[in-house]
Design a protein around this motif. Structure first.
Motif, PDB file in Angstrom:
ATOM      1  N   TYR A   4       0.859  -1.179   0.000  1.00  0.00           N
ATOM      2  CA  TYR A   4       0.000   0.000   0.000  1.00  0.00           C
ATOM      3  C   TYR A   4       0.895   1.228   0.000  1.00  0.00           C
ATOM      4  O   TYR A   4       1.821   1.314   0.796  1.00  0.00           O
TER       5      TYR A   4
ATOM      6  N   ASP B 237     -12.706 -12.168   4.509  1.00  0.00           N
ATOM      7  CA  ASP B 237     -11.839 -13.014   3.697  1.00  0.00           C
ATOM      8  C   ASP B 237     -12.589 -14.256   3.235  1.00  0.00           C
ATOM      9  O   ASP B 237     -12.147 -14.947   2.329  1.00  0.00           O
TER      10      ASP B 237
ATOM     11  N   TYR C 209       3.069  -8.465   8.925  1.00  0.00           N
ATOM     12  CA  TYR C 209       3.588  -7.146   8.559  1.00  0.00           C
ATOM     13  C   TYR C 209       5.056  -7.267   8.158  1.00  0.00           C
ATOM     14  O   TYR C 209       5.881  -7.717   8.948  1.00  0.00           O
TER      15      TYR C 209
ATOM     16  N   LYS D 190       3.210   0.594   3.170  1.00  0.00           N
ATOM     17  CA  LYS D 190       2.885  -0.532   4.043  1.00  0.00           C
ATOM     18  C   LYS D 190       3.028  -1.821   3.246  1.00  0.00           C
ATOM     19  O   LYS D 190       2.511  -1.932   2.144  1.00  0.00           O
TER      20      LYS D 190
ATOM     21  N   ASN E 128      -0.299 -12.197   3.245  1.00  0.00           N
ATOM     22  CA  ASN E 128      -1.394 -13.016   3.763  1.00  0.00           C
ATOM     23  C   ASN E 128      -1.127 -14.468   3.433  1.00  0.00           C
ATOM     24  O   ASN E 128      -0.788 -14.800   2.294  1.00  0.00           O
TER      25      ASN E 128
END
Ligand SMILES: O=C(O)CCC(=O)C(=O)O
Ligand SMILES: [Fe+2]
Length: 725
Positions: free
Chosen positions: A617, A628, A644, A699, A703
């Protein structure tokens, strides 16, 4: 809105005020802190330069006199008074000094002993203006101080002196004979004559002392300026009057059943009306500032308006409660609130001890704007295809899709109270009004259509509808899962029950130490979610970014990558890519770690995890709150491991803690694990989550999605795997 006659309908109201700090006050607060720091430094230097020698000498002298010098009393003039004094102009300072005469500043204490007597008794003191010797020095040189000294003199001493009294019995006098040779004389009741002179001021360089005084005055002046800048900014800029009225006007309707009037206390008798707090409800003041005051007023039977509660905005405190009456203490809303509040306090405690700093409750002043959307399906048992129109009040409505004959809509997102018209062959067949408790809407077969009524599809629908009804009756939530129910066979970690609780400890390959799964939220107050700190090393994070950064493309929604079917998403503005674990040996190693963290074997991870999805991002980009999971067959995502890869950005769970919302700002390498399913195979609507808009910088996250069943491949295939669902 002015509240003339606030009425009290119930015994309690819960008030939620969130003091915020805007950019400008942040800047002013910062400047004030810097000025404070600088002033302290300069004061300490001055004190070291001027204070200590005097204190030492008085102590020595007093001891020689047989007086026990107890603790010197540097508190006699508070630091604030001292600073204030130095910030004054000469005239004001003189006045203040006059006032200060007779105030003990720094005492000689005699140990009198004796029964019943205070073991230590002040027998002498140095006048307040003498407390900071640097100042004394200056004052003694200033003509006016001589005057003060003369005026205050009640004790004969050559060259004038300053006399202090303590208990009326003892005296300490100071006098000035000549610059550079000032004297302090001490006397005690049992001393006939003033004691010998204590010379001070000679040891230190006079110039230095003068400089210290000047420096003190300068930093204190600066400090005072910063302080009053902040104060006047707060009062003037943060005048809630206009804003409060506008806000209250917007809310007037919703707040008709008011419990009391909330007023901003702007110093006037009445204050400024902010709004009416609903009985047993929560009221949010959108913007207020630390130090602002509010009061809650209500009217009694005689029509007298009285103030029920007062609140002063404090930093870090978001919630202010008007306590309920005794009989309301079991009220459900109150109990729920208190439970939530105890979580807020628990989290605050963790924060003070440096833990779970990444996790916050969402500010109630600025919740992510999530309408209570829900999914539903429409079944059509007519022999004709039908069209669905959202009834927006216009004659035709808004076309929202069609349903094949004997078919089902794919799940639709709607809102409570919305209505849909179903038109088959130009005829209005039915109109459905959306109720979140009902997720299945049916266009019934024509009564004459015996073959539709007797069809296996219709029989199956009836069985499913019955099961859903029973489930809702039992659990209070709708059934969104598969038919027949298909509970996950992959493991789920048991949920936590308090925030930050280390519910599980995992020993994962590739890590030297175990990792805790810290509870973030749990059913039924929110999704089942955990924080795992330091799951990936900085090197691993960088590696994931390196191998994926050239492959990123726009995020899309749809089931294929084919742009004729998928489309770029407005809700997901980031870029992303999937990377197979076989890309590098490092990625393979990380997947061993993931298998352990998810508590599945390597084979199961191979079979039931998707490829790692890497997302970037840029500033301003976000992924609006979403699920999800999908209701498509086979796409049964059970768990999301969201890692992260850098510092920056946050994830929000708007429905955690009874929709209060939780935000998480993990550090590089930290992971959030949450489940999209419940253990019975139902989908968890509380698992709503979003990538918060990125305030600054970039960012990076990745996932890893684990599907519900490790004993069979998840039914996606390559294209579906690449879907953004
Ligand atoms: O970026 C985030 O914080 C959330 C990402 C997410 O929810 C997703 O990719 O599905
Ligand atoms: Fe997501």
């Amino acid at each position: 809105m002015e509240i003339d006659r606030p009425r009290l309908l119930a015994g309690a109201a819960l008030v939620d005020l969130v003091p915020v700090v805007d950019g400008e006050s942040m800047r002013l607060v910062g400047e004030l802190a810097a000025a404070e720091q600088k002033a302290k430094l300069v004061h300490d230097q001055g004190e070291a330069l001027c204070g200590e020698p005097l204190r030492r000498k008085v102590a020595l002298r007093a001891r020689a006199e047989g007086l026990d010098v107890g603790t010197a009393r540097p508190g006699a003039r508070t630091a604030a008074q001292r600073r204030a004094r130095l910030g004054m102009g000469a005239a004001r300072r003189r006045e203040a000094d006059d006032d200060a005469v007779g105030q003990p500043a720094w005492g000689l204490v005699a140990d009198k002993g004796g029964e019943g007597a205070e073991p230590r008794e002040m027998v002498g003191n140095v006048e307040a203006p003498l407390f900071v010797p640097a100042v004394v020095h200056k004052l003694l040189f200033d003509g006016f101080q001589e005057q003060v000294i003369a005026d205050a003199t009640g004790h004969a001493s050559s060259g004038g002196g300053l006399v202090g009294k303590c208990g009326g019995a003892s005296q300490v006098s100071a006098h000035s004979d000549a610059p550079g040779g000032h004297a302090l004389r001490a006397s005690a009741p049992d001393l006939e004559e003033p004691a010998d002179e204590l010379v001070f001021g000679r040891d230190n360089d006079e110039q230095q002392q003068r400089r210290a005084v000047a420096d003190n005055a300068e930093v204190d002046g600066e400090l005072e300026k910063k302080r009053s800048a902040l104060e006047s900014y707060s009062l003037e800029k943060h005048d809630l009057t206009a804003q409060a009225r506008a806000a209250a006007a917007r809310r007037a309707l919703a707040l008709r059943r008011a419990a009391g009037g909330l007023r901003w206390d702007d110093g006037t008798d009445d204050g400024v009306g902010i709004g009416e707090i609903p009985a047993m409800g929560t009221f949010t003041v959108e913007q207020t500032y630390v130090g602002h005051k509010f009061k809650l007023v209500e009217e009694d039977a005689e029509g007298t308006v009285e103030v029920v509660s007062r609140f002063v905005m404090r930093q870090g405190k978001q919630t202010y409660v008007v306590e309920p009456l005794e009989e309301d203490r079991q009220n459900e809303a109150y109990l729920r609130f208190m439970e939530q509040n105890s979580m807020v306090e628990a989290l605050n405690m963790l924060h003070t001890s440096g833990k779970l700093r990444a996790v916050r409750f969402q500010s109630q002043a600025r919740p992510v704007n999530v309408r209570p959307a829900f999914g539903m399906v429409i079944k059509n048992f007519r022999r004709d295809p039908c069209n669905v129109f959202w009834d927006d009040g216009s004659p035709d409505g808004v076309f929202s899709g069609n349903i094949q004959a004997m078919g089902t809509t794919s799940s639709m997102t709607t809102y409570p109270g919305d209505a849909f018209k179903v038109i088959c062959k130009d005829e209005l067949v039915t109109r459905f009004v959306m109720d979140p408790k009902q997720r299945r809407y049916v266009v019934e077969p024509l009564p004459t259509d015996e073959s539709a009524l007797g069809s296996p599809e219709y029989a199956m629908h009836q069985r499913e509808a019955k099961l859903e009804e029973e489930y809702t009756a039992m659990s209070g939530i709708p059934w969104l899962g598969a038919h027949p129910p298909d509970p996950p066979s992959n493991p789920m970690y048991a949920a936590g029950s308090s925030i930050g609780q280390a519910v599980h400890t995992v020993n994962a390959r590739g890590l030297n130490e175990t990792r805790d799964l810290l509870a973030l939220s749990w059913n039924p107050v929110g999704p089942r979610a955990f924080l795992i700190e330091n799951l990936l090393t900085p090197e691993e994070c960088t590696h994931v970014i390196e191998v994926s950064k050239d492959k990123l493309h726009a995020s899309y929604i749809g089931v294929t990558e084919d742009s004729s079917q998928g489309f770029e998403s407005k809700t997901r503005t980031s870029k992303m890519t999937f990377i197979p674990r076989s890309t590098t040996k490092e990625l393979e190693a990380m997947h061993l770690k993931f298998a352990d963290i998810l508590n599945v074997s390597d084979e199961v991870l191979h079979r039931s995890a998707e490829e790692l999805q890497v997302v970037r991002y840029e500033q301003g980009q976000e992924y609006a709150p979403h699920y999800d999971f999908t209701r498509e067959k086979g796409l049964d995502r059970l768990a999301t491991l969201l890692i992260y890869l850098g510092d920056g950005g946050g994830t929000v769970f708007p429905r955690a803690f009874d929709d209060r919302g939780l935000t998480v700002h993990p550090k590089q390498g930290d992971a959030i694990l949450f489940y999209s399913m419940l253990p019975d195979g139902n989908l968890d609507e509380l698992s709503l989550h979003g990538g918060m808009p990125v305030a600054a910088g970039t960012k990076w996250v990745c996932n890893l999605w684990l599907h519900a069943h490790g004993d069979r491949p998840w039914n996606g295939g390559h294209e579906l795997q690449k879907a953004e669902l």
